[in-house]
Design a protein around this motif. Structure first.
Motif, mmCIF file in Angstrom:
data_model
loop_
_atom_site.group_PDB
_atom_site.id
_atom_site.type_symbol
_atom_site.label_atom_id
_atom_site.label_comp_id
_atom_site.label_asym_id
_atom_site.label_seq_id
_atom_site.Cartn_x
_atom_site.Cartn_y
_atom_site.Cartn_z
ATOM 1 N N SER A 61 -1.423 -5.892 2.774
ATOM 2 C CA SER A 61 -1.354 -5.727 1.325
ATOM 3 C C SER A 61 -2.662 -5.133 0.790
ATOM 4 N N ASP A 62 -3.798 -5.649 1.282
ATOM 5 C CA ASP A 62 -5.102 -5.135 0.845
ATOM 6 C C ASP A 62 -5.281 -3.668 1.247
ATOM 7 N N THR A 63 -4.846 -3.342 2.470
ATOM 8 C CA THR A 63 -4.987 -1.970 2.968
ATOM 9 C C THR A 63 -4.127 -1.012 2.162
ATOM 10 N N ILE A 64 -2.892 -1.445 1.867
ATOM 11 C CA ILE A 64 -2.001 -0.608 1.062
ATOM 12 C C ILE A 64 -2.613 -0.368 -0.319
ATOM 13 N N GLU A 119 1.970 -1.548 -7.804
ATOM 14 C CA GLU A 119 2.263 -2.931 -7.417
ATOM 15 C C GLU A 119 2.694 -2.970 -5.951
ATOM 16 N N VAL A 120 2.044 -3.794 -5.167
ATOM 17 C CA VAL A 120 2.407 -3.955 -3.761
ATOM 18 C C VAL A 120 3.308 -5.183 -3.648
ATOM 19 N N ASN A 121 4.623 -4.961 -3.591
ATOM 20 C CA ASN A 121 5.569 -6.077 -3.514
ATOM 21 C C ASN A 121 5.976 -6.338 -2.070
ATOM 22 N N ASP A 122 6.780 -7.380 -1.888
ATOM 23 C CA ASP A 122 7.197 -7.769 -0.530
ATOM 24 C C ASP A 122 7.969 -6.658 0.169
ATOM 25 N N LYS A 123 8.742 -5.880 -0.593
ATOM 26 C CA LYS A 123 9.522 -4.800 0.003
ATOM 27 C C LYS A 123 8.596 -3.768 0.656
ATOM 28 N N VAL A 124 7.537 -3.401 -0.056
ATOM 29 C CA VAL A 124 6.586 -2.415 0.477
ATOM 30 C C VAL A 124 5.872 -2.976 1.704
ATOM 31 N N ILE A 125 5.496 -4.269 1.633
ATOM 32 C CA ILE A 125 4.808 -4.904 2.768
ATOM 33 C C ILE A 125 5.741 -4.965 3.975
ATOM 34 N N ASP A 126 7.016 -5.349 3.747
ATOM 35 C CA ASP A 126 7.984 -5.424 4.846
ATOM 36 C C ASP A 126 8.146 -4.057 5.516
ATOM 37 N N SER A 155 -5.005 3.068 -4.132
ATOM 38 C CA SER A 155 -6.041 3.244 -5.157
ATOM 39 C C SER A 155 -6.689 4.619 -5.015
ATOM 40 N N ARG A 156 -6.814 5.110 -3.764
ATOM 41 C CA ARG A 156 -7.354 6.456 -3.572
ATOM 42 C C ARG A 156 -6.398 7.495 -4.164
ATOM 43 N N GLU A 157 -5.094 7.274 -3.936
ATOM 44 C CA GLU A 157 -4.109 8.214 -4.460
ATOM 45 C C GLU A 157 -4.066 8.177 -5.987
ATOM 46 N N THR A 158 -4.056 6.975 -6.559
ATOM 47 C CA THR A 158 -3.989 6.864 -8.021
ATOM 48 C C THR A 158 -5.276 7.366 -8.668
ATOM 49 N N ASN A 159 -6.417 7.168 -7.996
ATOM 50 C CA ASN A 159 -7.682 7.664 -8.558
ATOM 51 C C ASN A 159 -7.718 9.188 -8.507
ATOM 52 N N ALA A 160 -7.178 9.764 -7.414
ATOM 53 C CA ALA A 160 -7.108 11.221 -7.316
ATOM 54 C C ALA A 160 -6.212 11.778 -8.429
ATOM 55 N N TRP A 161 -5.124 11.067 -8.710
ATOM 56 C CA TRP A 161 -4.224 11.505 -9.782
ATOM 57 C C TRP A 161 -4.896 11.356 -11.148
ATOM 58 N N LEU A 162 -5.662 10.276 -11.319
ATOM 59 C CA LEU A 162 -6.400 10.077 -12.568
ATOM 60 C C LEU A 162 -7.400 11.215 -12.773
ATOM 61 N N LYS A 188 -6.064 4.055 -20.297
ATOM 62 C CA LYS A 188 -5.164 2.907 -20.351
ATOM 63 C C LYS A 188 -4.606 2.637 -18.961
ATOM 64 N N SER A 189 -4.558 1.370 -18.575
ATOM 65 C CA SER A 189 -4.030 0.995 -17.262
ATOM 66 C C SER A 189 -2.555 0.630 -17.386
ATOM 67 N N LYS A 190 -1.798 1.023 -16.367
ATOM 68 C CA LYS A 190 -0.366 0.716 -16.361
ATOM 69 C C LYS A 190 0.085 0.450 -14.941
ATOM 70 N N LYS A 191 0.724 -0.711 -14.728
ATOM 71 C CA LYS A 191 1.243 -1.065 -13.406
ATOM 72 C C LYS A 191 2.621 -0.433 -13.214
ATOM 73 N N VAL A 192 2.809 0.194 -12.054
ATOM 74 C CA VAL A 192 4.092 0.821 -11.750
ATOM 75 C C VAL A 192 4.432 0.578 -10.289
ATOM 76 N N SER A 193 5.694 0.746 -9.953
ATOM 77 C CA SER A 193 6.117 0.651 -8.558
ATOM 78 C C SER A 193 5.712 1.935 -7.836
ATOM 79 N N LEU A 194 5.726 1.877 -6.513
ATOM 80 C CA LEU A 194 5.384 3.057 -5.724
ATOM 81 C C LEU A 194 6.359 4.197 -6.015
ATOM 82 N N ASP A 195 7.639 3.883 -6.102
ATOM 83 C CA ASP A 195 8.641 4.907 -6.368
ATOM 84 C C ASP A 195 8.411 5.556 -7.722
ATOM 85 N N LYS A 196 8.047 4.765 -8.730
ATOM 86 C CA LYS A 196 7.788 5.296 -10.066
ATOM 87 C C LYS A 196 6.561 6.204 -10.038
#
Length: 450
Positions: free
Chosen positions: A286-289, A143-150, A294-301, A435-443
């Motif tokens: 936000s799109d770039t992040i 999830e790309v939230n305002d904190k990450v964008i800031d 997505s590259r990192e999560t796909n590599a992990w997948l 299965k898809s699961k939304k998580v924060s960057l820290d998680k």
């Protein structure tokens, strides 16, 4: 096999399911005609003092070179016989055949006429890869939230900000100066950036100006020995025995002022006229992040899929054989300790390669030339974008061809293997349960680092 070549006496002795020995026996009739032919050829080409070219007696050539010709010809015959036997009998081998060196060392090349050679080979048992919904993995979406964008906006503003040199340092400033030590000849100019220091250590560098001297202990400022050594211009090996308490004399305070959030920043970040307002700027970030994550999560997948298939596909490996082969292949540069430390990683990678090859074979997956070119194009474009050079589309075909022809074709093979792996994983993803699961960057970082 050529009908004019005698079939050698070759036998396979399976010591267990995945280790065997291949024995090759030769008698004089197997090799003598070849040796005589080589001696005859040598006599025509040899240049020996006292004889005209092409007139050297075969008896002299045999006396001078016969033994080396015999050894060379027999080694050649045995090597090809082993390769042909493995191919013709469709043996699935790992590594390379290992010769019985003790046996070779006992050969009497001067008097023997019959020879026997033994090679140990590592084999792969038959296995089946099950691709179905019983294989379950999780795809994480960050999830790309305002904190990450800031935070990203601040990083961009820092990157493109201007460097200034205030008289007195504040929190976040870097200090350039000289490290020296009483009673030592170590004097080294360096920059200290307290950004990763503890709050207590960082405070020592606040409120300082040119000429101030700060007592520092590099062992407390930096955890890594490489960092400690770099600050005084040494290597890790040279660090042994050096007292890490120094005096740091400030020569300059460096401060990077944040860039203004304006059109100049937008253009420097994404190229001219890509975005024209702060709202569009944040949306583009936000799109770039998301794309980067997505590259990192796909590599992990992909890694998770590989791990699950390795776990669900039992493949027995000839561990002792492979460790021996790895050591011999290292030609003295690899120790037993090195192999023991890295072997499990090597074994899992080998299992995945076997699984991937089996999936490719069963599903007739092959890397097509156009796919290889497209993957190379995407790789080069990503590198150019990372360097801020843009896509350079008008020259891209030339870049792709130049890269694929490089390293004597090794680049092409590397990209072909990459495309093959991607096709295999794409097929696997269609057959297993994801299965898809939304998580924060820290998680997500926590999951990866477990």
């Amino acid at each position: 096999m050529n009908k004019n070549i005698r079939a050698l006496d070759i036998t396979l002795d399976k010591q267990d399911s995945n280790v065997a020995s291949i024995k090759v026996k030769l008698n004089e009739a197997d090799y003598q005609s070849k040796v005589d032919e080589k001696i005859k050829d040598y006599s025509k080409k040899a240049q020996i003092k006292g004889f005209r070219p092409g007139k050297v007696p075969q008896s002299l050539v045999k006396k001078m070179y016969g033994k080396s010709i015999l050894v060379e010809e027999i080694n050649h015959m045995v090597s090809h016989a082993i390769q042909d036997y493995i191919r013709d009998n469709e043996l699935k081998i790992l590594g390379e055949p290992i010769p019985n060196q003790q046996q070779i060392e006992t050969i009497d090349w001067d008097n023997q006429s019959d020879f026997e050679f033994e090679y140990t080979v590592g084999l792969v048992d038959d296995f089946t890869v099950s691709l179905d919904k019983k294989v379950k993995v999780t795809q994480y979406d960050i999830e790309v939230n305002d904190k990450v964008i800031d935070e990203t906006v601040d990083n961009v503003r820092t990157q493109f900000g201007k460097m200034t040199n205030p008289e007195v340092s504040e929190e976040g400033d870097m200090l350039f100066g000289t490290l020296s030590q009483e009673g030592s000849d170590i004097v080294h100019d360096t920059t200290i950036d307290p950004v990763d220091f503890t709050k207590t250590n960082a405070k020592k560098f606040i409120g300082k100006k040119k000429g101030d001297v700060i007592s520092v202990d590099l062992s407390k400022l930096y955890k890594e020995k490489a960092q400690q050594a770099a600050q005084i211009g040494k290597t890790e090996d040279e660090l042994e025995g050096i007292d890490l308490k120094f005096n740091f004399e400030v020569k300059n305070v460096n401060r990077r002022e944040l860039a203004e959030v304006n059109q100049e920043l937008f253009d420097k970040t994404f190229g001219p006229d890509t975005v024209s307002s702060e709202e569009e700027f944040r949306a583009k970030i936000s799109d770039t992040i998301s794309e980067n994550y997505s590259r990192e999560t796909n590599a992990w997948l992909n890694k998770t899929i590989q791990d699950e298939l390795i776990k669900s596909t039992p493949i027995s490996l000839p561990d002792d054989f492979l460790k021996n082969w790895l050591k011999l292949s290292g030609e003295g540069k690899v120790t037993d300790a090195d192999i023991e430390k890295e072997y499990d990683i090597y074994a899992d990678q080998l299992r995945w390669n076997l699984i991937s090859n089996e999936i490719s074979k069963e599903n007739e997956i092959k890397p097509e030339h156009e796919d290889i070119k497209e993957a190379t194009r995407q790789m080069i474009e990503a590198q150019f974008m990372g360097s801020g050079l843009g896509q350079m589309a008008d020259q891209m075909d030339s870049f792709v061809e130049h890269y694929l022809q490089g390293e004597n074709g090794q680049n092409y093979m590397k990209m072909a293997e990459q495309v093959q792996q991607e096709k295999v994983l794409d097929l696997v993803k269609d057959k297993i349960e994801i299965k898809s699961k939304k998580v924060s960057l820290d998680k997500f970082k926590e999951i990866v680092n477990q």
